[in-house]
Design a protein around this motif. Structure first.
Motif, PDB file in Angstrom:
ATOM      1  N   SER A  70      -1.492  13.880   3.938  1.00 54.88           N
ATOM      2  CA  SER A  70      -1.083  13.535   5.301  1.00 54.88           C
ATOM      3  C   SER A  70      -2.120  13.943   6.333  1.00 54.88           C
ATOM      4  O   SER A  70      -3.225  14.383   6.019  1.00 54.88           O
TER       5      SER A  70
ATOM      6  N   GLN B  98       2.067  14.149  10.188  1.00 54.61           N
ATOM      7  CA  GLN B  98       1.039  13.176  10.561  1.00 54.61           C
ATOM      8  C   GLN B  98       0.264  13.546  11.815  1.00 54.61           C
ATOM      9  O   GLN B  98      -0.928  13.273  11.912  1.00 54.61           O
TER      10      GLN B  98
ATOM     11  N   GLY C 281      -5.217   5.024   6.377  1.00 49.11           N
ATOM     12  CA  GLY C 281      -4.283   4.958   7.488  1.00 49.11           C
ATOM     13  C   GLY C 281      -4.921   4.742   8.844  1.00 49.11           C
ATOM     14  O   GLY C 281      -4.344   5.104   9.874  1.00 49.11           O
TER      15      GLY C 281
ATOM     16  N   THR D 224      -2.364   6.571   2.306  1.00 51.08           N
ATOM     17  CA  THR D 224      -1.182   5.707   2.379  1.00 51.08           C
ATOM     18  C   THR D 224      -0.787   5.091   1.040  1.00 51.08           C
ATOM     19  O   THR D 224       0.237   4.420   0.954  1.00 51.08           O
ATOM     20  N   SER D 225      -1.605   5.294   0.001  1.00 49.75           N
ATOM     21  CA  SER D 225      -1.324   4.613  -1.265  1.00 49.75           C
ATOM     22  C   SER D 225      -1.832   5.446  -2.436  1.00 49.75           C
ATOM     23  O   SER D 225      -2.734   6.280  -2.284  1.00 49.75           O
TER      24      SER D 225
END
Length: 661
Positions: A256, A276, A372, A389-390
């Motif tokens: 994050s 975040q 991101g 993000t993945s």
């Protein structure tokens, strides 16, 4: 003529930019105090002479506590402490004291604890305390605006009201009575370990965010000691819920925005639940404690993400926070006047630059999306804070990371607080010793750093709390300095088996007991401030909990049973938190479990122990120690008895597992 005009303009420019005011902080070494040395407020550093001055002049005291990389401290300074109207109100009626909470954590702890007792919630920074010249508190707040706002009456109203209150002795006394600290200490019955574990896990589970990990809504701190406790509980009894909460938190943080995906290292906390949006400070202590926890998790699980976090975080600390072989304290959130400016990126600018470099459109979109970095931004307008993000890693992500590092390098790195803090350096040194379980190169680095720290902060065998590079330390060490340094030395001894580490650890342990332990209670300092040590782990692990853990380990390694008695006394007379709210004192719970379960000490010759290190590192029992002894076989011992021996370390480990089942 042109030359003369240039000189005149230059002189005017210098005169115009030169600070108009200088106060008593100008002689202080603290970077935080130096930031306020040219305020129109007549600030003074903490000292009894200031309180004597207040008594003579019949003035009230305004105590403002903060630190150099504190965002809201800067805001309050800009709004009020550079404001002539506020400065006049303070200078006419108050003696104003500035305290760097990193220089005097015992003062900060004393008044933060009082704030919590009075208001039933945590305080923060800046902490604003108003008191009489006799140190009787009558009002407390955190950030206070100049004008009314943020749920607070402004200083323009409060300051005159305090002056009026001073003239009404009865009303003043009534207010003072509301702020009297609670000094009662209750004894309690020490619980059984099984009940304590169940209660602690249940409490942590109530706090746990099952979606994002972590143990709060917002703001959200990493709470490294809580994660370490959960891992130890799993190692003790196989509690899968404990492991899940620890791993979910570690995974989510590592992917994050609280983790610097481009440069490595963690920010201090985030203002949202999803980790975040960080407050972009980087603290040495945050990273030191998380490096140690991620190392523990990697050894336990083999998860490669944890290893990457350890390696990148150490590299970041070495690059920006190390000078003269010791570590600096922290970096600010702001860069060139923008919060997070060094760390955030704009999608369209990057897309255009990468296209110019010959990247294909899909390569660009995949790499930016993975980190991101979004077209609409995710943190401030069109700006994005990178996060993963993945689980599918695009081909050119590492190239993108390298390019983003190059982009950042053209910006100004945030202000770095160059204080050398003994406790925080010791935390980082311990982290390096722990990381040597992953890569032996960190052992060499840790030894180098501990030697430099001792040379700087323990000249002539006197331990000091902090200093600046190039300055001679003058402030004597606090409980936290002793606790974390002994912790690092014990950890180091178990990596290199240098007897000098163990001897120094014992010497410092005895000094700590003599300085800070009185009448079955511990104090943060021995300077008469009277701040009790507590077990609160939220910001970083409580020094007292670490000190008690040190005592237990030193008792096991040196066979000094008196250390164990001190731990039992402390818990019985001051650790009711184990009964009331154990989740808030994670390290204390861990230390109590060590006391209850007992250490297992592996004895052997130095060479044999070094050979056995890899195998011993994989033993999940969290309270395993090792000590050099001239024995041809490996011995497994409790504090007062040896229960197994074998010439083969693997076979001995099997015997240990059967003994603790």
């Amino acid at each position: 003529m042109k030359h003369i005009l240039f000189v005149i303009l230059l002189f005017c420019s210098v005169a115009w930019t030169k600070p108009h005011y200088t106060n008593a902080l100008i002689k202080e070494h603290s970077p935080y105090l130096q930031q306020h040395a040219h305020n129109p407020v007549n600030w003074y550093p903490w000292g009894e002479a200031v309180f004597t001055k207040a008594k003579k002049e019949h003035k009230l005291i305004f105590l403002s506590i903060g630190y150099s990389t504190c965002h809201w401290c800067h805001v309050m300074e800009e709004e009020s402490f550079t404001d002539l109207e506020i400065a006049k109100l303070l200078n006419d009626n108050f003696i104003s004291i500035k305290v760097d909470r990193e220089q005097y954590p015992q003062i900060d702890k004393k008044y933060q604890k009082l704030y919590t007792e009075v208001y039933g919630k945590r305080g923060g920074w800046p902490l604003s305390v108003f008191m009489t010249a006799q140190k009787e508190v009558f009002f407390m707040g955190t950030y206070i605006p100049k004008e009314e706002g943020y749920g607070s009456k402004g200083l323009v109203y409060l300051l005159p009201s305090f002056v009026r209150l001073q003239k009404n002795k009865k009303a003043l006394q009534e207010v003072i009575d509301k702020y009297r600290p609670n000094t009662l200490h209750k004894t309690f019955k020490i619980p059984k370990s099984t009940k304590l574990i169940a209660k602690t896990v249940a409490e942590i589970n109530e706090q746990f965010d099952s979606v994002h990990g972590g143990f709060a809504k917002r703001p959200k701190f990493p709470e490294a000691s809580k994660i370490a406790l959960l891992l130890d509980i799993y190692a003790l009894n196989g509690n899968k819920k404990a492991l899940y909460m620890a791993e979910q938190t570690l995974q989510k943080m590592a992917k994050s925005g609280i983790y610097d995906q481009i440069h490595g290292g963690f920010f201090r906390y985030t203002v949202d639940e999803a980790w975040q949006t960080p407050h972009f400070e980087k603290m040495l202590y945050t990273n030191a404690e998380l490096i140690a926890v991620y190392t523990k998790a990697y050894i336990m699980t083999g998860e490669k993400l944890y290893k990457r976090v350890v390696e990148e975080s150490i590299a970041q600390m070495e690059q920006h926070y190390m000078q003269g072989n010791v570590y600096l304290s922290a970096s600010d959130a702001d860069s060139e006047g923008e919060e997070g400016g060094y760390f955030i990126y704009e999608h369209l600018a990057l897309k255009s630059a990468l296209k110019y470099k010959g990247w294909k459109a899909k390569e660009i979109e995949d790499a930016l999306a993975y980190l991101g970095i979004e077209e609409d931004g995710n943190i401030d307008g069109e700006l994005s804070q990178p996060h993963i993000t993945s689980d599918v890693v695009p081909p050119r992500v590492e190239e993108l990371r390298a390019y983003l590092r190059k982009v950042s390098s053209k910006r100004s790195f945030p202000f770095v607080d160059k204080k050398v803090n003994t406790a925080w350096n010791a935390m980082m040194i311990k982290a390096l010793f722990e990381a040597s379980k992953i890569d032996k190169k960190y052992l060499v680095l840790a030894q180098k750093r501990v030697n430099a720290l001792l040379a700087l902060m323990r000249p002539k065998e006197i331990l000091y709390h902090q200093t600046l590079i190039g300055k001679v330390p003058t402030q004597k060490a606090l409980l936290e300095d002793y606790a974390f340094l002994v912790d690092a030395l014990i950890t180091g001894y178990e990596r290199n088996y240098d007897e000098g580490y163990l001897k120094l650890a014992q010497l410092l342990t005895d000094e700590a007991v003599s300085k800070f332990y009185r009448d079955k209670h511990w104090y943060l300092s021995d300077d008469g401030i009277g701040a009790y040590a507590d077990f609160d782990d939220r910001y970083y692990t409580a020094a007292l909990s670490v000190m008690l853990d040190d005592l237990l380990r030193m008792g096991a390694l040196t066979e000094r049973l008196r250390y164990n008695s001190i731990v039992k006394e402390t818990i019985a007379h001051g650790a009711a938190v184990l009964d009331v709210n154990p989740a808030s004192a994670s390290k204390l719970v861990d230390t109590f479990l060590r006391l209850y379960k007992g250490d297992i000490i592996i004895h052997a010759k130095k060479e044999k122990l070094r050979i056995a290190q890899v195998a011993l590192d994989k033993v999940q029992y969290p309270f395993l120690l090792s000590k050099v002894q001239e024995s041809d076989a490996y011995l497994a011992c409790k504090t007062t008895i040896c229960f197994a021996h074998d010439e083969n370390i693997t076979k001995l480990i099997e015997k240990i597992k059967k003994a603790i089942e």
